[in-house]
Write a protein that holds these residues in place. Structure first.
Motif, short mmCIF file in Angstrom:
data_model
loop_
_atom_site.label_atom_id
_atom_site.label_comp_id
_atom_site.label_asym_id
_atom_site.label_seq_id
_atom_site.Cartn_x
_atom_site.Cartn_y
_atom_site.Cartn_z
N SER A 1 46.91 -40.17 29.17
CA SER A 1 46.72 -41.64 30.20
C SER A 1 45.43 -41.88 30.00
O SER A 1 44.45 -41.46 30.46
N GLY A 2 45.41 -43.10 29.27
CA GLY A 2 43.97 -43.77 28.83
C GLY A 2 43.36 -43.46 27.63
O GLY A 2 42.35 -43.86 27.30
N GLN B 1 41.82 -42.91 17.71
CA GLN B 1 40.37 -43.09 18.20
C GLN B 1 40.45 -44.65 18.04
O GLN B 1 39.81 -45.70 18.80
N LEU C 1 41.83 -41.42 24.11
CA LEU C 1 40.87 -40.59 23.90
C LEU C 1 39.50 -40.84 24.94
O LEU C 1 38.67 -40.05 24.86
N GLY C 2 39.63 -42.01 25.62
CA GLY C 2 38.46 -42.20 26.22
C GLY C 2 38.63 -41.93 27.78
O GLY C 2 37.39 -42.22 28.41
N ALA C 3 39.57 -41.28 28.12
CA ALA C 3 39.92 -40.88 29.39
C ALA C 3 39.50 -39.43 29.57
O ALA C 3 39.96 -38.62 28.83
N TYR C 4 38.93 -39.04 30.66
CA TYR C 4 38.83 -37.54 31.12
C TYR C 4 40.40 -36.92 31.02
O TYR C 4 41.28 -37.64 31.72
N SER C 5 40.84 -36.04 30.62
CA SER C 5 42.00 -35.36 30.93
C SER C 5 41.94 -34.47 31.99
O SER C 5 40.96 -34.18 32.62
N ASP C 6 42.89 -33.94 32.39
CA ASP C 6 43.02 -32.60 33.08
C ASP C 6 42.00 -31.88 32.64
O ASP C 6 41.75 -31.54 31.56
N SER C 7 41.25 -30.97 33.66
CA SER C 7 40.03 -30.44 33.39
C SER C 7 40.54 -29.14 32.41
O SER C 7 39.77 -28.41 31.72
N SER D 1 36.04 -32.50 31.73
CA SER D 1 37.36 -32.17 31.05
C SER D 1 36.75 -31.73 29.47
O SER D 1 35.68 -32.30 29.17
N PRO D 2 37.48 -31.14 28.83
CA PRO D 2 36.87 -30.67 27.45
C PRO D 2 37.02 -31.91 26.70
O PRO D 2 37.97 -33.02 27.06
N ASN D 3 36.45 -32.22 25.61
CA ASN D 3 36.67 -33.29 24.80
C ASN D 3 37.95 -33.56 24.31
O ASN D 3 38.83 -32.66 24.07
N VAL D 4 38.62 -34.97 24.54
CA VAL D 4 40.07 -35.18 24.02
C VAL D 4 40.25 -35.05 22.54
O VAL D 4 41.20 -34.67 22.27
N PRO D 5 39.38 -35.66 21.82
CA PRO D 5 39.74 -35.53 20.29
C PRO D 5 39.89 -34.12 19.92
O PRO D 5 41.00 -34.05 19.30
#
Lengths: 523, 523
Positions: A97-98, A67, A100-106, A368-372
């Motif tokens: 890529s980016g 974070q 925790l603030g970037a959408y991941s793959d869905s 996308s699901p939440n990245v954290p």
């Protein structure tokens, strides 16, 4: 004036039909009482941190660093974080890529899905990516697979050849990360259910996620009853009775749910039992939904957790190539207990690629699901290893939690069984006790007069008297004329004896008050 | 052998019908090319951090501390974190029972919902909790409300009296936090839509979340067209035409969506325009769904963002007490851009309590939105204030991002308008440009031969030639015979000129190649 579209009489009937007792009348009343200043013990939901369980240090260190990646450049970071947490955070940041603030793959971060696949393979005792009795043959195919990467010109052709022969044991491409296992279950049921003609077999008592979601999607729940007198065992005769009954009603029965370890019932299924279930699904053309979120919460040694996937693969063909299985797991349970992070996954076995694509598409709609929580999933399935700086602490913390839960399961079951008119199976796994409360006719009459279901009546009285917030058995389903309640085994261990005393005092006084020569409710 | 329940031919038809072009054919092809080693510029989705935007320092500091609360006891914490971040983290931990690892209330943490309510009140210029022209009268009622807390014996009665009279402007009880605004929209539409007889008016071009969700829920989309030649303006004559057409088809038209600022179209609605929309919803008995996730992304000074809620309240009774409005916001956009955290909220206005209860119940089925993103929401709506240690840095970082976006909007629009056969309205707000590409008949024929929609054909060629991954206009809807593409304005500012040059080179060569004396596609 006509009703407006969001007036109660206008809204979606399926929304109204869905019931979710875990946060139902009892919970709402408990919240009110809390606002009025009463001390409430929330045992209605498996939410360990809310009852004082401390988060594990290492996963939290890694996620905190992800974070705040700027800390990694700070010369003082080593004063607050161990080197392995720093290394792990850097590694996760390198695969997002980016950050925790970037959408991941869905479907989730590919690298974390790979960690999950490897975990499943380790857990179930199959080698990575390869599963077959004919291992030499498949090892050759595996080498072809590696060689293929070099020969990108012919890769498409080879792909087809390999896919024709190889049976991947656990493939990251068939593992999707989600905002918690509940969302995963909802998405799977949404893919299966077309309308009220579609039946889903669900154990009773069941976790009401299933009944609520089936109602919301306009499908029909087909109950099969677990046998309380056999420690909530699953009997295949009952399965056959249940599906016959469902079909007699004209339903197209499409899927069967198992919850292992059981919620609310706490039993652990044996390999033999799982084999019977898989054979039944094969014979009856059912998708098996394996809710295995409590797989780490085991409190006895006789029946360790065994996954549906492993049993299916152990059976071998034709079942291992035919039975459609979706398995669910979560970061909210086990020793992690990270409910608030909302992380889960589902793994698809024997689901055709066109359907997998459709599931991917629907996942894409909410981006996308939440990245954290994806990182927490990675850390759960791939924890520190012996020799790592944080290993000892991680091991000590997680072992401490599981051992305490084991003791608490025992204190709770014994406590219930010491109460008048209460019987309770031992909590073999999961996080709940589900005692039967045998109510005298006088109590049933009093409940009827109050306009309440009898177990709701009992649980409300319990709440008012002791502050213990439980869920009535009727929220999970039970046979007619018997009554239960569900409580988590999560209150702090040192508070447990006082809570059980307080329960016993309430219960025994309740039974005294409604004492009746006519006996009590029972099977 | 009969098809299995998860074989493609068996699954839910609504799942198959849902289309989501933002991660559709173009995105999948771009992912493939990336795997093959090609450099891809992902401008298909508004995902700022993935394109290099740095997260704001202060919110990340606060959330990192909440994730690792043990740092708060470390004497060295002050070396890595400023005092106001430490204080804020402590404050959030004090209002979450169990920290980030515990499920919150299914509607979100009450304290954060209060921060959101206060934000809305500040934004829209109404005093806290009280809204009425008769302010003395309502101030009195407010005092009664305070007094009520003391007199708990008569509180239920007073509650009823107060609720009968008072009109809360923004009430935390009517604000629910969610895993991103997409989930909020899906939940709202699920409450409204019963079946295919239900129509939802959606602007065209639209963000495909709406078309996909309506298809998934089995409802029917009723399009109203935005006017490209009037900078994508919203015309009430078109609204009337649209609803008449919907009703002519036998639909029960129940709701209308506005996206302000527009996605993909980038326009900002004026107060006058919003008044007309609200009057239309009142006249036609429609719920208004106000997608306002881009409210901070404004790149001109003539039409600042104004919320539907404020305009509704400014109009006053009867509309302000009658029109049902659901407004959406997100932590993914603005200058925060925290897409991967998945945080959003929706606010309900004039929705009856029984319906609010049903929405709460459905939210409970998936237990709670992820808690870290709830903290981000709190930090977004309640950022550091002048005088706080972190204020200058926060202000500098956020202003830097918005000013750069404003410059990028201009570079991009100008770039498109310098290309042959391309025209593009200025991006007044949001994160996208949506140029019209006028294709010569030869290009249309080539697309047809390739079995592609013409704009998909163009965008695929663009992707192969330049690595720029866009979304074809057909994914958002457009009038027959005209073609667009959507691109975000998010690539790094220093890379923008090269990207636009690369686009121009491709486009002008494409137009050269398919040059045709018969003209080109246009309105």
């Amino acid at each position: 004036m006509p009703p407006k579209p969001l007036d109660y009489e206008s809204i979606n009937e399926n929304v109204k039909k869905a019931q979710y007792a875990v946060r139902g009348e009892l919970y709402l009343r408990a919240t009110e009482l809390q606002k009025e200043g009463k001390k409430i013990i929330f045992t209605n939901v498996g939410n360990p941190h809310a009852l004082g369980q401390k988060p594990l240090t290492f996963p939290r260190q890694v996620v905190a660093l992800c974070q705040a990646p700027f800390l990694l450049d700070d010369p003082n970071v080593g004063l607050l974080f161990p080197a392995d947490a720093i290394a792990r955070a850097k590694q996760y940041l390198s695969i997002t890529s980016g950050g925790l603030g970037a959408y991941s793959d869905s479907r989730g971060i590919p690298g974390v899905r790979k960690e999950v696949a490897e975990f499943i393979q380790r857990r179930d005792g199959y080698p990575r990516y390869i599963s077959s009795p004919y291992s030499l043959f498949f090892l050759t195919l595996h080498c072809v697979n590696l060689f293929k990467r070099v020969l990108s010109l012919v890769s498409n052709l080879l792909d087809k050849v390999i896919n024709y022969f190889i049976l991947y044991f656990s493939d990251p491409e068939l593992i999707y990360l989600t905002d918690g296992a509940s969302k995963a279950v909802m998405q799977t049921l949404n893919t299966i259910i077309k309308g009220e003609g579609d039946g889903i077999m669900v154990p009773v008592p069941q976790y009401p996620l299933y009944s609520a979601t089936i109602a919301l999607l306009g499908g029909t729940l087909v109950p099969y009853y677990l046998e309380e007198t056999a420690n909530w065992g699953l009997d295949t005769n009952e399965l056959r009775k249940s599906i016959t009954e469902g079909r007699r009603k004209g339903l197209n029965v499409k899927a069967m749910v198992i919850i292992n370890p059981g919620n609310p019932t706490g039993q652990c299924l044996s390999a033999e039992n799982l084999r019977e279930v898989l054979q039944f699904c094969y014979d009856e053309n059912l998708v098996l939904l394996g809710d295995e979120v409590y797989q780490t919460n085991i409190y006895q040694d006789e029946r360790p957790f065994i996954s549906s996937k492993k049993v299916l693969m152990d059976i071998g063909p034709p079942l291992s190539k035919e039975v459609q299985l979706v398995s669910f797991h979560s970061v909210s349970k086990g020793f992690l207990g990270e409910c608030g992070q909302r992380g889960g996954y589902f793994e698809m076995t024997n689901i055709p690629p066109e359907t997998v694509d459709e599931i991917y598409k629907v996942a894409s709609i909410s981006l996308s699901p939440n990245v954290p929580a994806q990182i927490f999933m990675g850390l759960m399935v791939n924890p520190p290893k012996p020799g790592d700086i944080s290993y000892d602490q991680f091991f000590r913390e997680s072992k401490g939690i599981l051992e305490s839960l084991r003791r608490r399961a025992r204190i709770m079951t014994d406590g219930f069984n010491s109460c008048r008119n209460v019987v309770c199976n031992f909590t073999e796994g999961a996080m709940y006790s589900f005692p039967q409360v045998r109510l005298p006719p006088k109590a049933l009459e009093a409940a009827k007069q109050a306009g309440k279901v009898a177990d709701v009546f009992y649980c409300l009285k319990l709440l008012e008297a002791t502050g213990i917030s439980t869920v009535p058995g009727s929220g999970f389903g039970q046979k007619d004329g018997v009554f239960h309640l569900r409580t988590t085994i999560l209150p702090a261990e040192e508070e447990m004896p006082a809570i059980m005393d307080s329960f016993k005092k309430f219960n025994d006084e309740f039974m005294e008050q409604y004492e009746d020569h006519r006996g009590y409710s029972r099977l």
